[in-house]
Scaffold this motif. Sequence first.
Motif, PDB file in Angstrom:
ATOM      1  N   GLY A  47     -13.831  16.679  95.251  1.00  0.00           N
ATOM      2  CA  GLY A  47     -12.898  15.765  94.997  1.00  0.00           C
ATOM      3  C   GLY A  47     -13.583  14.359  94.777  1.00  0.00           C
ATOM      4  O   GLY A  47     -13.057  13.575  93.694  1.00  0.00           O
ATOM      5  N   THR A  99      -5.286  15.208  88.332  1.00  0.00           N
ATOM      6  CA  THR A  99      -5.099  16.676  89.352  1.00  0.00           C
ATOM      7  C   THR A  99      -5.821  16.490  90.706  1.00  0.00           C
ATOM      8  O   THR A  99      -5.272  16.663  91.837  1.00  0.00           O
ATOM      9  N   ALA A 100      -6.950  15.985  90.677  1.00  0.00           N
ATOM     10  CA  ALA A 100      -7.803  15.841  91.761  1.00  0.00           C
ATOM     11  C   ALA A 100      -7.276  14.992  92.845  1.00  0.00           C
ATOM     12  O   ALA A 100      -7.260  14.905  93.850  1.00  0.00           O
ATOM     13  N   VAL A 102      -3.993  13.851  92.912  1.00  0.00           N
ATOM     14  CA  VAL A 102      -2.748  14.295  93.560  1.00  0.00           C
ATOM     15  C   VAL A 102      -3.369  15.098  94.795  1.00  0.00           C
ATOM     16  O   VAL A 102      -2.632  15.227  95.884  1.00  0.00           O
ATOM     17  N   GLN A 103      -4.230  16.295  94.519  1.00  0.00           N
ATOM     18  CA  GLN A 103      -4.485  17.099  95.633  1.00  0.00           C
ATOM     19  C   GLN A 103      -5.050  16.555  96.640  1.00  0.00           C
ATOM     20  O   GLN A 103      -4.931  16.763  97.776  1.00  0.00           O
ATOM     21  N   CYS A 104      -6.017  15.392  96.299  1.00  0.00           N
ATOM     22  CA  CYS A 104      -6.732  14.602  97.524  1.00  0.00           C
ATOM     23  C   CYS A 104      -5.415  13.895  98.372  1.00  0.00           C
ATOM     24  O   CYS A 104      -5.444  13.781  99.580  1.00  0.00           O
ATOM     25  N   LEU A 106      -2.621  14.658  98.655  1.00  0.00           N
ATOM     26  CA  LEU A 106      -1.649  15.678  99.499  1.00  0.00           C
ATOM     27  C   LEU A 106      -2.316  16.057 100.836  1.00  0.00           C
ATOM     28  O   LEU A 106      -1.634  16.208 101.948  1.00  0.00           O
ATOM     29  N   ILE A 107      -3.807  16.253 100.615  1.00  0.00           N
ATOM     30  CA  ILE A 107      -4.504  16.416 101.848  1.00  0.00           C
ATOM     31  C   ILE A 107      -4.619  15.305 102.886  1.00  0.00           C
ATOM     32  O   ILE A 107      -4.615  15.465 104.026  1.00  0.00           O
TER      33      ILE A 107
END
Length: 166
Positions: A47, A99-100, A102-104, A106-107
Amino acid sequence: MELGVLVEQIRHLNQSIAKLEAALKKQGPKLPGYENLKSIKGIGDIGGSILLSTIGDIHDFADEGKLAAYFGIVPRVSNSNETQRSGRITKRGNKLGRTALVQCALIAMRYSPYLAKYYARIKAARGTGKAIIALARKFLGIIYKTLKNGWVFEDFPGFLLAPTAG
């Protein structure tokens, strides 16, 4: 026979993904700001590498709003005479970087009570989809300030910076 071909294609794709991940893990630490981003809980090797390669030089962006526009997570604005309407996000910019991000985000929400409360408040008022994008936008602001100021977090959930070496 078709199933065998599909299984081989999946194996080949998995090998390609493994090679790309290895390259990202190898090249990522060479990017300026890598250690700063890695100090934020929620951003890992892959990420961080993707975000830094998408952002490039943080000094190219005058403020975090410009960086958000670059990622395409700002609302589309339509003007007509005196009427101004905000719509969905523009989705301009690098899709992989968005996308990266958003994923980071959320984590990172799992580790940061501040981000979790922010997400819950927006989700209750506007829904899950808008809350996720709002969270990503807030998280991008944290990334921007971290890179711009050269921060390294000792304790990200408490926003405690590590002492500077110098």
